[in-house]
Design a protein around this motif. Sequence first.
Motif, PDB file in Angstrom:
ATOM      1  N   PHE A  37       0.851  -1.186   0.000  1.00  0.00           N
ATOM      2  CA  PHE A  37       0.000   0.000   0.000  1.00  0.00           C
ATOM      3  C   PHE A  37       0.890   1.241   0.000  1.00  0.00           C
ATOM      4  N   VAL A  38       0.630   2.130  -0.943  1.00  0.00           N
ATOM      5  CA  VAL A  38       1.434   3.344  -1.096  1.00  0.00           C
ATOM      6  C   VAL A  38       0.509   4.548  -1.128  1.00  0.00           C
ATOM      7  N   LEU A  65      -3.194   3.760  -2.282  1.00  0.00           N
ATOM      8  CA  LEU A  65      -3.371   2.802  -3.367  1.00  0.00           C
ATOM      9  C   LEU A  65      -2.570   1.539  -3.070  1.00  0.00           C
ATOM     10  N   PHE A  66      -2.998   0.441  -3.683  1.00  0.00           N
ATOM     11  CA  PHE A  66      -2.263  -0.817  -3.582  1.00  0.00           C
ATOM     12  C   PHE A  66      -1.437  -0.979  -4.851  1.00  0.00           C
ATOM     13  N   ASP A  67      -0.138  -1.060  -4.673  1.00  0.00           N
ATOM     14  CA  ASP A  67       0.798  -1.126  -5.799  1.00  0.00           C
ATOM     15  C   ASP A  67       1.331  -2.552  -5.916  1.00  0.00           C
ATOM     16  N   THR A  68       1.140  -3.168  -7.074  1.00  0.00           N
ATOM     17  CA  THR A  68       1.606  -4.530  -7.298  1.00  0.00           C
ATOM     18  C   THR A  68       2.066  -4.695  -8.732  1.00  0.00           C
ATOM     19  N   TYR A  69       2.684  -5.831  -9.004  1.00  0.00           N
ATOM     20  CA  TYR A  69       3.189  -6.140 -10.342  1.00  0.00           C
ATOM     21  C   TYR A  69       2.684  -7.528 -10.741  1.00  0.00           C
ATOM     22  N   VAL A  70       2.183  -7.642 -11.957  1.00  0.00           N
ATOM     23  CA  VAL A  70       1.619  -8.902 -12.441  1.00  0.00           C
ATOM     24  C   VAL A  70       2.456  -9.411 -13.610  1.00  0.00           C
ATOM     25  N   ALA A  71       2.431 -10.719 -13.787  1.00  0.00           N
ATOM     26  CA  ALA A  71       3.218 -11.352 -14.834  1.00  0.00           C
ATOM     27  C   ALA A  71       2.642 -11.035 -16.212  1.00  0.00           C
ATOM     28  N   GLU A  72       3.497 -11.114 -17.218  1.00  0.00           N
ATOM     29  CA  GLU A  72       3.075 -10.791 -18.573  1.00  0.00           C
ATOM     30  C   GLU A  72       2.060 -11.795 -19.118  1.00  0.00           C
ATOM     31  N   GLY A 125       2.795   1.582   3.143  1.00  0.00           N
ATOM     32  CA  GLY A 125       3.859   0.698   3.581  1.00  0.00           C
ATOM     33  C   GLY A 125       3.382  -0.663   4.035  1.00  0.00           C
ATOM     34  N   MET A 126       2.071  -0.847   4.241  1.00  0.00           N
ATOM     35  CA  MET A 126       1.545  -2.147   4.666  1.00  0.00           C
ATOM     36  C   MET A 126       1.646  -3.167   3.532  1.00  0.00           C
TER      37      MET A 126
END
Length: 404
Positions: free
Chosen positions: A93-94, A244-251, A308-309
């Motif tokens: 979370f950012v 916001l919730f910041d994440t990265y997903v696979a292609e 930061g969570m």
Amino acid sequence: MAQTVIRVTLKGSLASQPLFCFTVRQLPIKQEADHVVRFKPFLFVMICCAWMLLGCGAPTGNEAHLESDPRAFSVETVTKRSIPRVYETPGTFVSDDRIQVASRLAAFIRSVDVREGQVVKRGDTLFRLDAADVEGAVRQAEAAAAQARSVFEDANADVGRFERLYETDSVAQTELRQVQLARDVARDKLRQAEAGVTTARSQRRYTTVTSPVSGVVIARHKQSGDLASPGQPIITLESQKAVLFDTYVAESVIRFINVGDLVELHVDALNDLAVTGEVLRIVPSGDVVTRRFQVKIAPGDEAGLLPGMFGRAAFRIGEDEALVLPNAAIALRGGLDGVFVVDTETRARFRMVRKGRQWQNRSEVIAGLQADETVILNPDASLRDGDRVIPKNDTHISDEAEDE
């Protein structure tokens, strides 16, 4: 002296052979009485051992099978259902409003009025700069403006005199035009000097820097006495209202995710709190090393979420056909997960299963069960493999699994 052989045989797994035998000698009456007293404890011990051996023996087919009366259990027939295919990825979370406050001036820092973790409001003072250079520039600009104003006033007076002389044909038109041109140049220089005064005075407000938003101070990069340079951050602020919730997903799965999709977020720090979020932004450019794409999710107005969570996002990217088992049917035997399946003779048969994805009340069965088999719900610890049962309330798995 006569001897008598006594054989003790008990009905059990070893019924065809005597369990033990011993010989009794006939003694004179006096000696016989003494031996009878000694023989009785020995005989009692041997009979007890015989009964223990009988209890450990397995019953044969010719013996009567002792079993408890059948008990009634709720059962359920498992079938294949459509379940959501979920892609889970971790993230953080950012704050969507992260601001690095810097100075527009090159000056020494007189004081820093905030600390890390301090909550500030919009307009609160963050730090102050030495204003000596700014005040000197203001005085210099004001002096240049005064000088330009005097030159303009003299040039304007000259134009008035030359116009009166031109009316009496005392000066030529060329001389009048030169005087008028000098006045116009003096007017432009006066305007330039006045603009310089405005610019110099505007620098005063940058000597005291205030917070542009309401938020929390998360970093203080400079201390009192340090030299502030333009562009170098001194204070970092975060607004806690826009998280916001910041994440990265696979292609491989980015094509299944669209802006506006609902996503379930799990926050471990808040007792695995489940929050429903919405995909807000997708960055259409992946990392060349990890081959992952950045996705930002708006979690809504959920109290307790802080930048930061750690959290986990569960994206629904399709559906699969699979066996779904109620968690109430799972029994733990010998440290292994399994279920009791009701066979054609209405006996409970324990069978180990391997679980896959899990929901609140149900789990996916990967191995160990087949469709249309009947399992016992809520089996107690006394239920054993082979016990007879009376099935009741036989129902198929409802569409609850799909809704979950």
